[in-house]
Motif scaffolding. Structure first.
Motif, mmCIF file in Angstrom:
data_model
loop_
_atom_site.group_PDB
_atom_site.id
_atom_site.type_symbol
_atom_site.label_atom_id
_atom_site.label_comp_id
_atom_site.label_asym_id
_atom_site.label_seq_id
_atom_site.Cartn_x
_atom_site.Cartn_y
_atom_site.Cartn_z
ATOM 1 N N PHE A 137 0.809 -1.223 0.000
ATOM 2 C CA PHE A 137 0.000 0.000 0.000
ATOM 3 C C PHE A 137 0.848 1.283 0.000
ATOM 4 O O PHE A 137 0.551 2.217 -0.735
ATOM 5 C CB PHE A 137 -0.960 -0.002 1.197
ATOM 6 C CG PHE A 137 -2.051 -1.027 1.080
ATOM 7 C CD1 PHE A 137 -2.871 -1.062 -0.047
ATOM 8 C CD2 PHE A 137 -2.270 -1.966 2.073
ATOM 9 C CE1 PHE A 137 -3.880 -2.004 -0.179
ATOM 10 C CE2 PHE A 137 -3.279 -2.917 1.953
ATOM 11 C CZ PHE A 137 -4.079 -2.932 0.817
ATOM 12 N N SER A 138 1.886 1.336 0.822
ATOM 13 C CA SER A 138 2.655 2.595 0.880
ATOM 14 C C SER A 138 3.490 2.809 -0.369
ATOM 15 O O SER A 138 3.642 3.936 -0.834
ATOM 16 C CB SER A 138 3.594 2.600 2.095
ATOM 17 O OG SER A 138 2.867 2.538 3.288
ATOM 18 N N HIS A 139 4.063 1.720 -0.918
ATOM 19 C CA HIS A 139 5.019 1.895 -2.017
ATOM 20 C C HIS A 139 4.572 1.304 -3.352
ATOM 21 O O HIS A 139 5.250 1.522 -4.358
ATOM 22 C CB HIS A 139 6.374 1.298 -1.626
ATOM 23 C CG HIS A 139 7.034 2.029 -0.496
ATOM 24 N ND1 HIS A 139 7.361 3.369 -0.558
ATOM 25 C CD2 HIS A 139 7.409 1.619 0.744
ATOM 26 C CE1 HIS A 139 7.900 3.742 0.591
ATOM 27 N NE2 HIS A 139 7.940 2.703 1.402
ATOM 28 N N GLY A 140 3.500 0.537 -3.378
ATOM 29 C CA GLY A 140 3.067 -0.063 -4.642
ATOM 30 C C GLY A 140 4.159 -0.916 -5.276
ATOM 31 O O GLY A 140 4.314 -0.953 -6.494
ATOM 32 N N ALA A 141 4.915 -1.647 -4.426
ATOM 33 C CA ALA A 141 6.043 -2.434 -4.934
ATOM 34 C C ALA A 141 5.583 -3.699 -5.661
ATOM 35 O O ALA A 141 6.388 -4.353 -6.329
ATOM 36 C CB ALA A 141 6.967 -2.802 -3.771
#
Ligand SMILES: [Zn+2]
Ligand SMILES: [Zn+2]
Length: 296
Positions: free
Chosen positions: A65-69
């Motif tokens: 969610f935070s980085h879309g990795a």
């Protein structure tokens, strides 16, 4: 985007919660184990809850969610949001907003867990004695996700159900209600919260800076062991989009292995990696910068 730094403010609710957690884990739980031992069902529930909630934070809240990795289907997203809520680290939306701010303003007054204010502040002080204003302008992409928004808007329901309700129900059904409360709620929260806190404290204090010499973020194997693989934090600050934090195969990073497995199972896809040439360039530039700094 209006961004303001933290304001000094005692948070009695959080202080009380952490005090109860520490007392329960360090005093009540050892007494309980001494008197009753640990049954197989208590151990299984405890281990399951430690793994499910800590992976939901590192793999889910952080890398997905935070980085879309990487990308994941709704089933995986639901599990992440459910057990992530059980970790009592706020909604995925709020967590991601603060974390993106941490990356954008690292080591400044606008960084919510700014290590320049000291180890204790970065570890837990920022929650206990400060108010962190949140501006959701930096998570507009996540606001389009109905599951994320449901968890955010009904966070109390999600967190109480997943964090307290389910372990107590399983404990009652297996005849170990008190054991479930002490182990799978108290001790489990103590371990998983500290593991997350170490990313902001330990991983910004101890270790090497092989990729980004200007950030306080560090790479250290012990930091990685303490944080489910997030301790290769200097690499992560240099290349936050990479689904790996421990970029080399021998780096202890269970979170990258979990993402790799999810991809192999067809439950997740599009794991992002930085090309080796770019990684090697960053490493070489960091080495030169360190040599120059030592000669200055
Ligand atoms: Zn960091
Ligand atoms: Zn990050």
């Amino acid at each position: 985007m209006q961004v303001t730094g933290p304001r000094r403010k005692n948070r009695p609710g959080s202080i009380f919660f952490i005090c109860v957690l520490v007392f329960s884990t360090l005093v009540l739980t050892p007494i309980y184990i001494h008197q009753h031992g640990i049954s197989r069902s208590e151990a299984a529930l405890f281990i399951f809850y430690v793994l499910a909630t800590s992976f939901s934070i590192t793999v889910g809240y952080h890398r997905l969610f935070s980085h879309g990795a990487f990308k994941a289907n709704y089933f995986v997203q639901f599990l992440i949001l459910f057990f992530g809520a059980a970790a009592f680290e706020q909604s995925a939306l709020k967590w991601s907003s603060l974390h993106r701010r941490h990356h954008q303003y690292v080591d400044t007054d606008l960084d919510p867990y700014n290590i320049k204010r000291g180890f204790f502040y970065a570890h837990v002080g920022w929650i206990l004695f400060w108010k962190q204003p949140v501006n959701y302008d930096n998570v507009k992409d996540l606001q389009k996700n109905p599951l994320v928004m449901h968890q955010h808007e009904h966070y109390r329901l999600w967190s109480l159900t997943a964090g307290l309700g389910v372990p107590l129900l399983v404990g009652a059904l297996t005849g170990h209600l008190l054991g479930a409360a002490l182990l799978s709620i108290g001790a489990r929260l103590f371990i998983v919260l500290n593991s997350a806190f170490f990313i902001n404290s330990y991983a910004h204090t101890f270790g090497s800076r092989d990729f980004d010499p200007h950030s306080s973020a560090r790479d250290h194997w012990l930091g990685a062991v303490l944080t489910n693989g997030e301790g290769y934090h200097n690499y992560h600050h240099r290349f936050p989009i990479d689904y790996r934090n421990g970029v080399y195969w021998h780096h202890w990073d269970p979170s990258k292995w979990m993402i790799w497995i999810l991809v192999r199972l067809g439950l997740a896809w599009d794991p992002k990696t930085i090309p080796d040439t770019q990684i090697n360039e960053a490493r070489a530039a960091a080495r030169i910068s360190h040599i120059q700094a030592s000669q200055a």
